[in-house]
Design a protein around this motif. Sequence first.
Motif, PDB file in Angstrom:
ATOM      1  N   PRO A   1      32.239  73.838 -49.709  1.00  0.00           N
ATOM      2  CA  PRO A   1      31.807  74.268 -51.252  1.00  0.00           C
ATOM      3  C   PRO A   1      30.795  74.656 -51.528  1.00  0.00           C
ATOM      4  CG  PRO A   1      32.253  72.045 -51.180  1.00  0.00           C
ATOM      5  CD  PRO A   1      32.493  72.243 -49.720  1.00  0.00           C
TER       6      PRO A   1
ATOM      7  N   ASP B   1      35.078  78.891 -58.865  1.00  0.00           N
ATOM      8  CA  ASP B   1      36.074  77.674 -58.607  1.00  0.00           C
ATOM      9  C   ASP B   1      35.873  77.172 -57.264  1.00  0.00           C
ATOM     10  OD1 ASP B   1      37.002  79.757 -57.015  1.00  0.00           O
ATOM     11  OD2 ASP B   1      39.004  79.739 -57.841  1.00  0.00           O
ATOM     12  N   ASP B   2      34.662  77.680 -56.510  1.00  0.00           N
ATOM     13  CA  ASP B   2      34.148  77.152 -55.333  1.00  0.00           C
ATOM     14  C   ASP B   2      33.354  75.979 -55.436  1.00  0.00           C
ATOM     15  OD1 ASP B   2      33.500  77.044 -52.614  1.00  0.00           O
ATOM     16  OD2 ASP B   2      32.260  78.652 -52.491  1.00  0.00           O
TER      17      ASP B   2
ATOM     18  N   SER C   1      28.977  70.693 -55.405  1.00  0.00           N
ATOM     19  CA  SER C   1      29.454  69.434 -55.325  1.00  0.00           C
ATOM     20  C   SER C   1      29.170  68.792 -56.772  1.00  0.00           C
ATOM     21  CB  SER C   1      29.064  68.523 -54.280  1.00  0.00           C
ATOM     22  OG  SER C   1      29.288  69.016 -52.961  1.00  0.00           O
TER      23      SER C   1
ATOM     24  N   ARG D   1      40.750  70.078 -55.171  1.00  0.00           N
ATOM     25  CA  ARG D   1      39.322  69.889 -55.361  1.00  0.00           C
ATOM     26  C   ARG D   1      38.426  68.482 -55.848  1.00  0.00           C
ATOM     27  NH1 ARG D   1      38.161  74.929 -58.899  1.00  0.00           N
ATOM     28  NH2 ARG D   1      40.088  73.900 -60.086  1.00  0.00           N
TER      29      ARG D   1
ATOM     30  N   ASP E   1      44.941  68.388 -58.442  1.00  0.00           N
ATOM     31  CA  ASP E   1      43.937  69.402 -57.996  1.00  0.00           C
ATOM     32  C   ASP E   1      43.219  68.771 -56.548  1.00  0.00           C
ATOM     33  OD1 ASP E   1      41.500  71.260 -57.660  1.00  0.00           O
ATOM     34  OD2 ASP E   1      41.951  71.669 -59.807  1.00  0.00           O
TER      35      ASP E   1
ATOM     36  N   GLU F   1      33.888  71.536 -55.253  1.00  0.00           N
ATOM     37  CA  GLU F   1      34.304  69.937 -55.242  1.00  0.00           C
ATOM     38  C   GLU F   1      33.911  69.141 -56.283  1.00  0.00           C
ATOM     39  OE1 GLU F   1      33.696  67.969 -51.716  1.00  0.00           O
ATOM     40  OE2 GLU F   1      31.516  68.056 -51.858  1.00  0.00           O
TER      41      GLU F   1
END
Length: 780
Positions: A2, A30-31, A5, A58, A56, A33
Motif C-alpha cells: 500500500p 484508499d490505497d 500505513s 485494510r 474491512d 493499510e
Amino acid sequence: MPRFSVIVPAYQVQAYLPACLESVLSQSYDDLELIVVDDRSPDACGEIADEFAARDARVRTVRTARQEAPGPAREEGRGGAREEGPGAAGEEGPGPARNAGIAEAMGDYLVFLDGDDTLTPHALRSIADRLKETGEPDVLVHGHALVPWTGEIVRDPFAGVLSEQGPAPFRLEDRPGMLRVRASAWNKVCRREFVGDGGFAFPPGRHTDLGWSYPLLMAAESIATLERVCVHHRQRSVPATAGRADFDVFDQYDRVFGYVDARPELAQWRPVLFRRMVDDLWAVFSGRGRLPRDTRAEFLRRARDHYRAHRTPGHPAPVSSRLRHTTIRRNLYRTHRALELGRLLGRRIARPTVRLATALRAAALRLHYRVQLRLPIRADRALFAAYGDRGHGCNPGALEEAFRTLAPHIRTAWVAAPEHHHTIPTATRRITPDTAAYWTALARSKYLVHNTDFDRRLVKRPGQVLVQTHHGTPLKHMGLDLRERPAASHELDFDALLRGVDQWDYVLSPNRHATLTWQRVHPGRYTVLPYGQPRNDVFQRATSEDVRRLRESLGVPEGTVAILYAPTHRDYRRTQHLRLDLERLLRRLGPGFVVLARAHHRHGGPLVPVPTPRVIDVSDHPSVESLCLASDALVTDYSSLMFDYAGLDRPIVIHADDREAFEAARGTYFDLRSFAPGAIARSEDELIDIFASGHWRGSRSTQLRSAFRERFCPYDDGRAAERVVRHVVLGEPQSPPAIPPAERHPVPSAAAAAGRAPLTSVPRSAAETTRAETTAAETL
C-alpha cells in the motif's frame, strides 16, 4: 504494497476510536493499510479494533505487552504544555505501540494518529499529491489543528512555517524554522525505508515525540511541507496523574543531544535544540497542575543541570525568553515562587480595584448622559452604526455617504470599535462605543441610523429621527416569529425587542415581501420606506475598471472565475464548521476557478483555517458589496446576500445540503425550491456537477434569476440612498421613481465582460454528463 500505513496506538480511547478509524477508512484515497495497535487497553479499544478489522480487509490489529502503569498522560509539545487524553497510553507512552505498528507496516509511507485524532476529509489524497509533486521526500510535514473539549478548531500558531515557498524538497539547513513546528508524530508522514535504514524508533515515555521528531528532521535528506490541515488533534481536559512522569522530558532531550553529539555534522543544531529544550522545560515547570508541588524544586534543579550540560557558549538567549533562561540557569526557585505569590496577590488586589474603577466609570457616564439629555438636540448631526460596533458599511454606510453628498450641512459620525476605525472615511468623525463622546452623540444627534439596534439604554428624545435600515431581505424567520424557535432566539428578550421597535421612525424595505414581513414581526408605528437597499447602489454605479481593481486587490488571478462562497449562520450548531470541501471543489473544477470564502458576521473568525492562493478567505473584508463585484458567481445557502446579488444579475447557486435541519431550527418564509434564484445543489457532488457542466450560468439559471430579480429587487436601481435622504432629511416625499429591472445595466462580471464560455476542466464520462443533466432538471 500500500501507499500508506496508518498506525494508530489505542489506549483508553474507546469513545473516540471509532471516529478516528472511520476518518481513515472514508478517505477518498484508499490505497492504505490501517494498523490499530491495541496497547492492552483496559477498555473496549481491542474489541472495537477487531470489529473494524472484520469488516474491512485494510484493517489489522496488533497487540503489545500489557501496560503496567495505566492512567491519563500529558505530553510536552513545542511552544508550551499540552494535555493529552488517555490515548497517550500509560507511563510508557505511545512509543512502544507505534514501534509495534512500524514493525508490521508494509506501506511506502508511515502515517501516525493518536486514537482520539481524526484525519480531515481528502487528507491522504492531498498528501499523496504533494509527495508526488516533491519527488518522494523522506519526511512530509503537514498542517494540523487542535480541537479542545469545547469543540472549536484552533490552528497551529506556527502554520506559516509550512507555506510552500522556495524549492521542494529541501534539507533542514535550507529552512531551519521547521524545528519550530510542533514536535509530534501525527503531523509528519515518513518514508518507511528511510525510517528503517536510519534505525529510527520511538523511545518510551510521555514525551516520546521529542526523541523521534528532532532526529528525524535532522537526518532527512529531503523534506517537504503541506500547509493544508490534515489532522485534527483532540485535546481533552483530563487531570494529570500525580507523579513524576513529566520528568521524562529530561531523558528525551538527553537522547536528542546524544544523537547530535554522535554526529559532528549536526553540531550546528545544538543552539536551536537548546532553545527548544528551555521552552519545553519551562512549559512543564510553569504549567498549572503539570508537576506535584513537592517535585517542582527538584524539577528546576534538574533543569538547571541540563541547561549547563547542553548550553552552547556564544549563543545568547533570545530577548523574549531571557527571564525563563535566567530562572532555569540560576535555579531561582524561591525567587520564582515569590514572584508567583506576588502576582497572585496582585491579581487578588487588582480585581476589586478594577471592579470599583469600572463601576465608578459607568456611574460617571450615566451622569454625563443625563446631563446631555437636557441640552438641545443638534439638528446638523447624524450618528451611524452597523452590526453593533463594526466598521463602516452595509446600508448605514451607503446612507452616511449620501448624507455627506446630498445634505452636506449635516455632520456625520460613526460608532465603531477602535479596531474598525480604519474603515471609516476621513470626512466622518470616529466614535468609540461607551465613551463620553458616544453618549453625547447619542443624546444630541438629530438623526440616528443603524441596521440592528443602538444601545438599549438609549432614551429616544422628541425631535430625534431613528432610521432602521435592516441588512437584507428576510428569508429566515425574524423578530416575533422566533418565539416558537428557541434554538434560533437564544433567549431573546422580546419585550426589549418591542421597546426598541417603538423608537423607530423609519424602516427601509427592499421589496413587498420585506415590507409585509417587517410589519408583522416588528409591529410598530414607524413609516416604511420602500426605496430599496442603499448598500446595493454601488452595483449600478461601479465600472469594469472598479471590478478589475477589486479583483487585483483580493489576489484573484486574471482569467479565472471567482466564486463567492457565503454561507449563513447555523443556529442549530454550536460550531460553525465549513460545510464544503473547497479544495476538493477546486480540484475537480480545475485551475480556472478560485473561491472567495466569506464567513457570516456572527462566525467570529475566518471561514477557512488555512487560506491558499485558490481559496481566499475574505471574512475580514470590510465591504461585502466589493466582494460581490469582484466575483463571477455566488454560492450560498440561506443567506440574504442572494437577494442583493440578484441585483447584479450574476449567477447564483444554492447549496442546501441541510434543508430539513435548517427549516426545523430557524424556518424560512418561502421554499427556495419553488422560487429559486438559480440552480440548487443538495450535496457537494451536485454542486461540482452544476459548475463543471456549465449549468450554473445556463439559460435555465438565467430565467430563474430574472424572475427572482423582478420580485425581490424592484427598487435597487442605484438611487435607494438618494431617495431615503431626500425623504428623511430634505423633506421631499416625492422620490425619484425606480428604474425597472429590465432597463438597468449593472456592471458585468469579469468573466462575462471577457466573453468566456463556461469553464470545465473535469473529464466527464457519458454517465456523468447524463447524471449532471438529470440533476439540473430536478433542481432547476
